[in-house]
Design a protein around this motif. Structure first.
Motif, PDB file in Angstrom:
ATOM      1  N   MET A   1       0.858  -1.187   0.000  1.00  0.00           N
ATOM      2  CA  MET A   1       0.000   0.000   0.000  1.00  0.00           C
ATOM      3  C   MET A   1       0.891   1.233   0.000  1.00  0.00           C
ATOM      4  O   MET A   1       1.873   1.315   0.740  1.00  0.00           O
ATOM      5  CB  MET A   1      -0.885   0.005   1.243  1.00  0.00           C
ATOM      6  CG  MET A   1      -1.897  -1.123   1.301  1.00  0.00           C
ATOM      7  SD  MET A   1      -3.333  -0.796   0.268  1.00  0.00           S
ATOM      8  CE  MET A   1      -4.082   0.552   1.181  1.00  0.00           C
ATOM      9  N   ARG A   2       0.519   2.216  -0.833  1.00  0.00           N
ATOM     10  CA  ARG A   2       1.315   3.425  -0.967  1.00  0.00           C
ATOM     11  C   ARG A   2       0.408   4.651  -0.894  1.00  0.00           C
ATOM     12  O   ARG A   2      -0.670   4.672  -1.508  1.00  0.00           O
ATOM     13  CB  ARG A   2       2.064   3.424  -2.309  1.00  0.00           C
ATOM     14  CG  ARG A   2       2.975   2.230  -2.494  1.00  0.00           C
ATOM     15  CD  ARG A   2       3.707   2.284  -3.830  1.00  0.00           C
ATOM     16  NE  ARG A   2       2.801   2.246  -4.972  1.00  0.00           N
ATOM     17  CZ  ARG A   2       2.241   1.137  -5.460  1.00  0.00           C
ATOM     18  NH1 ARG A   2       2.467  -0.030  -4.881  1.00  0.00           N
ATOM     19  NH2 ARG A   2       1.451   1.189  -6.522  1.00  0.00           N
ATOM     20  N   LEU A   3       0.856   5.656  -0.156  1.00  0.00           N
ATOM     21  CA  LEU A   3       0.161   6.947  -0.116  1.00  0.00           C
ATOM     22  C   LEU A   3       0.930   7.888  -1.024  1.00  0.00           C
ATOM     23  O   LEU A   3       2.088   8.226  -0.750  1.00  0.00           O
ATOM     24  CB  LEU A   3       0.108   7.487   1.315  1.00  0.00           C
ATOM     25  CG  LEU A   3      -0.720   8.757   1.524  1.00  0.00           C
ATOM     26  CD1 LEU A   3      -2.205   8.496   1.264  1.00  0.00           C
ATOM     27  CD2 LEU A   3      -0.530   9.302   2.944  1.00  0.00           C
ATOM     28  N   VAL A   4       0.287   8.318  -2.108  1.00  0.00           N
ATOM     29  CA  VAL A   4       0.979   9.086  -3.145  1.00  0.00           C
ATOM     30  C   VAL A   4       0.088  10.223  -3.636  1.00  0.00           C
ATOM     31  O   VAL A   4      -1.100  10.289  -3.305  1.00  0.00           O
ATOM     32  CB  VAL A   4       1.349   8.189  -4.356  1.00  0.00           C
ATOM     33  CG1 VAL A   4       2.240   7.029  -3.920  1.00  0.00           C
ATOM     34  CG2 VAL A   4       0.084   7.667  -5.065  1.00  0.00           C
ATOM     35  N   ARG A   5       0.660  11.091  -4.440  1.00  0.00           N
ATOM     36  CA  ARG A   5      -0.125  12.069  -5.194  1.00  0.00           C
ATOM     37  C   ARG A   5      -0.375  11.473  -6.577  1.00  0.00           C
ATOM     38  O   ARG A   5       0.558  11.078  -7.276  1.00  0.00           O
ATOM     39  CB  ARG A   5       0.585  13.410  -5.273  1.00  0.00           C
ATOM     40  CG  ARG A   5       0.832  14.010  -3.881  1.00  0.00           C
ATOM     41  CD  ARG A   5       1.169  15.476  -3.941  1.00  0.00           C
ATOM     42  NE  ARG A   5      -0.016  16.282  -4.279  1.00  0.00           N
ATOM     43  CZ  ARG A   5      -0.040  17.606  -4.281  1.00  0.00           C
ATOM     44  NH1 ARG A   5       1.056  18.279  -3.957  1.00  0.00           N
ATOM     45  NH2 ARG A   5      -1.134  18.262  -4.591  1.00  0.00           N
ATOM     46  N   ALA A   6      -1.635  11.375  -6.947  1.00  0.00           N
ATOM     47  CA  ALA A   6      -2.029  10.638  -8.147  1.00  0.00           C
ATOM     48  C   ALA A   6      -1.524  11.288  -9.429  1.00  0.00           C
ATOM     49  O   ALA A   6      -1.428  12.509  -9.532  1.00  0.00           O
ATOM     50  CB  ALA A   6      -3.546  10.519  -8.198  1.00  0.00           C
ATOM     51  N   ARG A   7      -1.247  10.437 -10.413  1.00  0.00           N
ATOM     52  CA  ARG A   7      -0.956  10.922 -11.765  1.00  0.00           C
ATOM     53  C   ARG A   7      -2.246  11.398 -12.430  1.00  0.00           C
ATOM     54  O   ARG A   7      -2.234  12.314 -13.241  1.00  0.00           O
ATOM     55  CB  ARG A   7      -0.337   9.810 -12.610  1.00  0.00           C
ATOM     56  CG  ARG A   7       1.003   9.271 -12.109  1.00  0.00           C
ATOM     57  CD  ARG A   7       1.564   8.246 -13.088  1.00  0.00           C
ATOM     58  NE  ARG A   7       0.589   7.196 -13.379  1.00  0.00           N
ATOM     59  CZ  ARG A   7       0.460   6.080 -12.668  1.00  0.00           C
ATOM     60  NH1 ARG A   7       1.240   5.875 -11.614  1.00  0.00           N
ATOM     61  NH2 ARG A   7      -0.448   5.158 -12.993  1.00  0.00           N
ATOM     62  N   GLY A   8      -3.340  10.694 -12.120  1.00  0.00           N
ATOM     63  CA  GLY A   8      -4.629  11.024 -12.708  1.00  0.00           C
ATOM     64  C   GLY A   8      -5.163   9.956 -13.645  1.00  0.00           C
ATOM     65  O   GLY A   8      -6.295  10.069 -14.128  1.00  0.00           O
ATOM     66  N   ASP A   9      -4.360   8.902 -13.884  1.00  0.00           N
ATOM     67  CA  ASP A   9      -4.812   7.840 -14.780  1.00  0.00           C
ATOM     68  C   ASP A   9      -5.008   6.506 -14.064  1.00  0.00           C
ATOM     69  O   ASP A   9      -5.314   5.490 -14.691  1.00  0.00           O
ATOM     70  CB  ASP A   9      -3.828   7.661 -15.943  1.00  0.00           C
ATOM     71  CG  ASP A   9      -2.422   7.274 -15.472  1.00  0.00           C
ATOM     72  OD1 ASP A   9      -2.177   7.244 -14.241  1.00  0.00           O
ATOM     73  OD2 ASP A   9      -1.568   7.015 -16.348  1.00  0.00           O
TER      74      ASP A   9
END
Length: 232
Positions: free
Chosen positions: A131-139
């Motif tokens: 599991m990763r908490l990230v800022r999405a690319r949007g795709d």
């Protein structure tokens, strides 16, 4: 082996005061012996919340205010897309009270409301990779429903999301969970995430995690419970 959890540097930069505790539960009875115990916990949580707030609306609590600032930082409108704890707290204080969903969800909702911390649960057997908490690319794909029918959405670019190797599991940090990894009464292995934002301290977050673990051990004898954190 414990599930891998990571927080991207870009999220740490956005909210340096973020921390979390993970609770893993293995060999669970997902029914928790029925719904009577969790229904009582939901009622008790609403009373504890009312005492904590003393008549203030949930968004005036310092912890909820900190989450609102974090949501604003990545472009969300916190008065419209509230963090999960604030959204539940508003329902707990309303005439209809907290919803009854299923025992595992009702249990973690009760602990979330009682401590006023965002708390989510995932079916560990449905998580692919870490599991990763990230800022999405949007795709990235996000499996949800609309009008009772399954649909696939995409997060906004820059949105903070939890994801695994298959796609997004929770949008806007802890605003909306996807259907793919959600907990049901048939779930036997679970991951619970308790999330905090300064001024909440690790000790307070750990106390909420200990309460959750205690309920799981009591309502599902034989379950193996482990805690990890606080981590930032």
């Amino acid at each position: 082996m414990p599930l891998s959890l990571t927080v991207a540097d870009e999220v740490r930069a956005l909210a340096p005061g973020f921390l979390y505790v993970a609770v893993e539960a293995r060999d669970l009875d997902g029914t928790l012996g029925g719904g009577d115990a969790t229904a009582a916990l939901l009622d008790d949580a609403a009373r504890r919340l009312a005492d904590r707030l003393g008549g203030r609306p949930p968004h005036e609590d310092p912890h909820m205010a900190a989450w609102r600032r974090a949501y604003t930082a990545f472009g969300a409108k916190p008065s419209r897309t509230r963090n999960s704890a604030e959204a539940l707290a508003r329902r707990a204080l309303a005439d209809g009270g907290l919803p009854r969903i299923n025992p595992l969800v009702d249990l973690y909702n009760a602990v979330s409301v009682a401590h006023l911390v965002p708390l989510g649960g995932e079916d560990a057997d449905r998580i692919e990779g870490g599991m990763r908490l990230v800022r999405a690319r949007g795709d990235e794909p996000f499996a949800t429903t609309a009008g009772g029918e399954p649909v696939e959405e995409r997060p906004e670019s820059g949105e903070v999301v939890w994801c695994d190797d298959r796609g997004v599991t929770c949008r806007r940090w802890n605003w909306r969970q996807g259907v793919r990894t959600r907990l049901t009464a048939e779930s036997g292995n679970a991951l619970f995430l308790l999330e905090g934002m300064s001024p909440v301290e690790g000790a307070a977050l750990h106390a909420a995690a200990e309460e959750l673990a205690g309920h799981l051990e009591r309502l599902s004898p034989g379950a193996r419970i482990t805690l990890a954190g606080p981590a930032s």
